[in-house]
Motif scaffolding. Sequence first.
Motif, PDB file in Angstrom:
ATOM      1  N   GLN A 148       0.846  -1.191   0.000  1.00 18.55           N
ATOM      2  CA  GLN A 148       0.000   0.000   0.000  1.00 18.55           C
ATOM      3  C   GLN A 148       0.880   1.238   0.000  1.00 18.55           C
ATOM      4  O   GLN A 148       1.921   1.277   0.664  1.00 18.55           O
ATOM      5  CB  GLN A 148      -0.907   0.015   1.238  1.00 18.55           C
ATOM      6  N   THR A 149       0.468   2.231  -0.771  1.00 21.57           N
ATOM      7  CA  THR A 149       1.120   3.536  -0.764  1.00 21.57           C
ATOM      8  C   THR A 149       0.078   4.584  -0.394  1.00 21.57           C
ATOM      9  O   THR A 149      -0.944   4.715  -1.077  1.00 21.57           O
ATOM     10  CB  THR A 149       1.733   3.860  -2.133  1.00 21.57           C
ATOM     11  N   VAL A 150       0.335   5.282   0.707  1.00 18.59           N
ATOM     12  CA  VAL A 150      -0.617   6.273   1.207  1.00 18.59           C
ATOM     13  C   VAL A 150      -0.031   7.661   1.005  1.00 18.59           C
ATOM     14  O   VAL A 150       1.114   7.924   1.400  1.00 18.59           O
ATOM     15  CB  VAL A 150      -0.915   6.051   2.706  1.00 18.59           C
ATOM     16  N   HIS A 151      -0.802   8.553   0.395  1.00 20.34           N
ATOM     17  CA  HIS A 151      -0.388   9.950   0.242  1.00 20.34           C
ATOM     18  C   HIS A 151      -1.080  10.756   1.340  1.00 20.34           C
ATOM     19  O   HIS A 151      -2.314  10.797   1.417  1.00 20.34           O
ATOM     20  CB  HIS A 151      -0.745  10.470  -1.145  1.00 20.34           C
ATOM     21  N   LEU A 152      -0.275  11.400   2.163  1.00 17.67           N
ATOM     22  CA  LEU A 152      -0.783  12.047   3.370  1.00 17.67           C
ATOM     23  C   LEU A 152      -0.984  13.550   3.229  1.00 17.67           C
ATOM     24  O   LEU A 152      -1.436  14.202   4.165  1.00 17.67           O
ATOM     25  CB  LEU A 152       0.164  11.753   4.540  1.00 17.67           C
ATOM     26  N   GLY A 153      -0.610  14.121   2.085  1.00 10.98           N
ATOM     27  CA  GLY A 153      -0.885  15.527   1.851  1.00 10.98           C
ATOM     28  C   GLY A 153       0.122  16.499   2.426  1.00 10.98           C
ATOM     29  O   GLY A 153      -0.048  17.711   2.320  1.00 10.98           O
ATOM     30  N   ALA A 154       1.169  15.994   3.056  1.00  7.96           N
ATOM     31  CA  ALA A 154       2.235  16.838   3.606  1.00  7.96           C
ATOM     32  C   ALA A 154       3.481  15.982   3.780  1.00  7.96           C
ATOM     33  O   ALA A 154       3.411  14.743   3.717  1.00  7.96           O
ATOM     34  CB  ALA A 154       1.813  17.458   4.943  1.00  7.96           C
ATOM     35  N   ASP A 155       4.617  16.650   3.980  1.00  4.29           N
ATOM     36  CA  ASP A 155       5.880  15.935   4.133  1.00  4.29           C
ATOM     37  C   ASP A 155       5.772  14.837   5.188  1.00  4.29           C
ATOM     38  O   ASP A 155       5.336  15.088   6.306  1.00  4.29           O
ATOM     39  CB  ASP A 155       6.992  16.905   4.518  1.00  4.29           C
ATOM     40  N   ALA A 156       6.137  13.621   4.825  1.00  4.15           N
ATOM     41  CA  ALA A 156       6.037  12.479   5.740  1.00  4.15           C
ATOM     42  C   ALA A 156       7.379  12.295   6.435  1.00  4.15           C
ATOM     43  O   ALA A 156       8.338  11.780   5.859  1.00  4.15           O
ATOM     44  CB  ALA A 156       5.643  11.218   4.985  1.00  4.15           C
ATOM     45  N   THR A 157       7.473  12.710   7.697  1.00  8.77           N
ATOM     46  CA  THR A 157       8.757  12.835   8.379  1.00  8.77           C
ATOM     47  C   THR A 157       9.172  11.566   9.106  1.00  8.77           C
ATOM     48  O   THR A 157      10.264  11.043   8.893  1.00  8.77           O
ATOM     49  CB  THR A 157       8.707  14.016   9.363  1.00  8.77           C
ATOM     50  N   ALA A 158       8.327  11.062  10.009  1.00  9.83           N
ATOM     51  CA  ALA A 158       8.669   9.873  10.796  1.00  9.83           C
ATOM     52  C   ALA A 158       7.385   9.202  11.245  1.00  9.83           C
ATOM     53  O   ALA A 158       6.340   9.852  11.385  1.00  9.83           O
ATOM     54  CB  ALA A 158       9.529  10.235  12.002  1.00  9.83           C
ATOM     55  N   ALA A 159       7.465   7.881  11.493  1.00  8.73           N
ATOM     56  CA  ALA A 159       6.287   7.105  11.864  1.00  8.73           C
ATOM     57  C   ALA A 159       6.516   6.383  13.182  1.00  8.73           C
ATOM     58  O   ALA A 159       7.640   5.980  13.498  1.00  8.73           O
ATOM     59  CB  ALA A 159       5.938   6.093  10.771  1.00  8.73           C
ATOM     60  N   ALA A 160       5.430   6.209  13.943  1.00 11.70           N
ATOM     61  CA  ALA A 160       5.456   5.407  15.169  1.00 11.70           C
ATOM     62  C   ALA A 160       4.147   4.643  15.257  1.00 11.70           C
ATOM     63  O   ALA A 160       3.079   5.169  14.900  1.00 11.70           O
ATOM     64  CB  ALA A 160       5.646   6.282  16.400  1.00 11.70           C
ATOM     65  N   LEU A 161       4.223   3.393  15.746  1.00 15.66           N
ATOM     66  CA  LEU A 161       3.058   2.523  15.850  1.00 15.66           C
ATOM     67  C   LEU A 161       2.782   2.232  17.318  1.00 15.66           C
ATOM     68  O   LEU A 161       3.705   1.958  18.091  1.00 15.66           O
ATOM     69  CB  LEU A 161       3.325   1.222  15.096  1.00 15.66           C
ATOM     70  N   SER A 162       1.503   2.292  17.707  1.00 15.84           N
ATOM     71  CA  SER A 162       1.135   2.039  19.096  1.00 15.84           C
ATOM     72  C   SER A 162       1.464   0.599  19.480  1.00 15.84           C
ATOM     73  O   SER A 162       1.562  -0.284  18.621  1.00 15.84           O
ATOM     74  CB  SER A 162      -0.354   2.310  19.297  1.00 15.84           C
ATOM     75  N   PRO A 163       1.649   0.331  20.775  1.00 19.17           N
ATOM     76  CA  PRO A 163       2.018  -1.019  21.212  1.00 19.17           C
ATOM     77  C   PRO A 163       1.027  -2.098  20.795  1.00 19.17           C
ATOM     78  O   PRO A 163       1.419  -3.255  20.604  1.00 19.17           O
ATOM     79  CB  PRO A 163       2.072  -0.885  22.737  1.00 19.17           C
TER      80      PRO A 163
END
Length: 382
Positions: free
Chosen positions: A124-139
Amino acid sequence: MLKTLPLVLLLAATPALAQRPPLFAIGVEADVELVHGDVVPRAQVRPDRIVFFEVVDGRPRRLGSVAAPVSFMGPPAAIAISPDRRWAFAPAENGRDSKAPGSLVPTDVLSVLDLAGGSPRVVQTVHLGADATAAALSPDGRLLVVTHADADRASLLRVEAGRAEKIGELAFDKGARPLAPVFLPDEQALAFTLAGSDRIALYDWHGTRVDPHPRQQLAAGIYPTSLAVCGPSGYAVVGNFGAATGDENTVSLIDLHTHPARVIDTASVGVSPEGVDCSTDGRHAVVANQGMSLLDSADPRYAPQGDVVLLAIRDRRLVVTDRATIGGWVEGAIFAGDDLVAAQSLADGRLHLFRRAGDRLVRLEPIVFEHGGPTSFGKAPD
């Protein structure tokens, strides 16, 4: 048995296995190079890649790789890996202009990777509408947070069966520049480094909802960039990048036991600490200093190399115990388990490896990437 398994071990590993080998991902930036202090597109167009490793007998072993966009911009700890090691989420803040390949432009891409089978693949490729800087996932693997530093906001995405769907946004003050999102352990708290306002902000979250108002803000140092939780110790460390003027900069220790949390120590570590991380037992931290390696060599402040610094966490204090020189354009440094340290140099295209022996760093043979340099990374939850 683990030594013979391919990437499918990510699915086969279950809670019944008491000890899973450390798993980490390295984003390899192929778009850019450094020329006389300027970041410019490489003449030859090649795809960025994300390479996955597990640590066996104290050494990283390559599991597989996939072509996917990554970025040298933002905090190095940018890639999120799900607790079951089935999925990975990789943002990219910039890339080549499709209409003018010789130019770099902001990008808003989040790649979702399926790690099952013999090799990872983009599903999957998601376009978020702004610069995608860093990601974190909940536990629990249900909430994905992606920061947008230039837009002063973060996207909130629901994750189900490996699909990410944007469900909302979190807004910050103008100029706050949210960089690193980090879920804190054992409580419903989500932290962000706000580099533009020299703060770390803590937010409450429940399920897939984040309270729009911060419950607390901390001040650690100038331009906090990377934040890492130190295992079960109840501490976290933050790297304060500074103003990239050649001045000495710092890493701060945060006590998460107290309510509210607070900064309890700050150690001088070198020039422009780009990325920080902690050992799984929470007794050591590591930081990679970019130094002044991005300047033109004619600049009197120029230094061709950066370094990696080992710190011990003792008696609620940070103690610098060792440092080692590595290549220039340093991005981040990570602990893969308690004893293996990997530090990234985009300039020389190497992942510099060290074994932690007590309070010392013992240099090992590096991993060399032929086309591009290591820039972003992610670790599977322990």
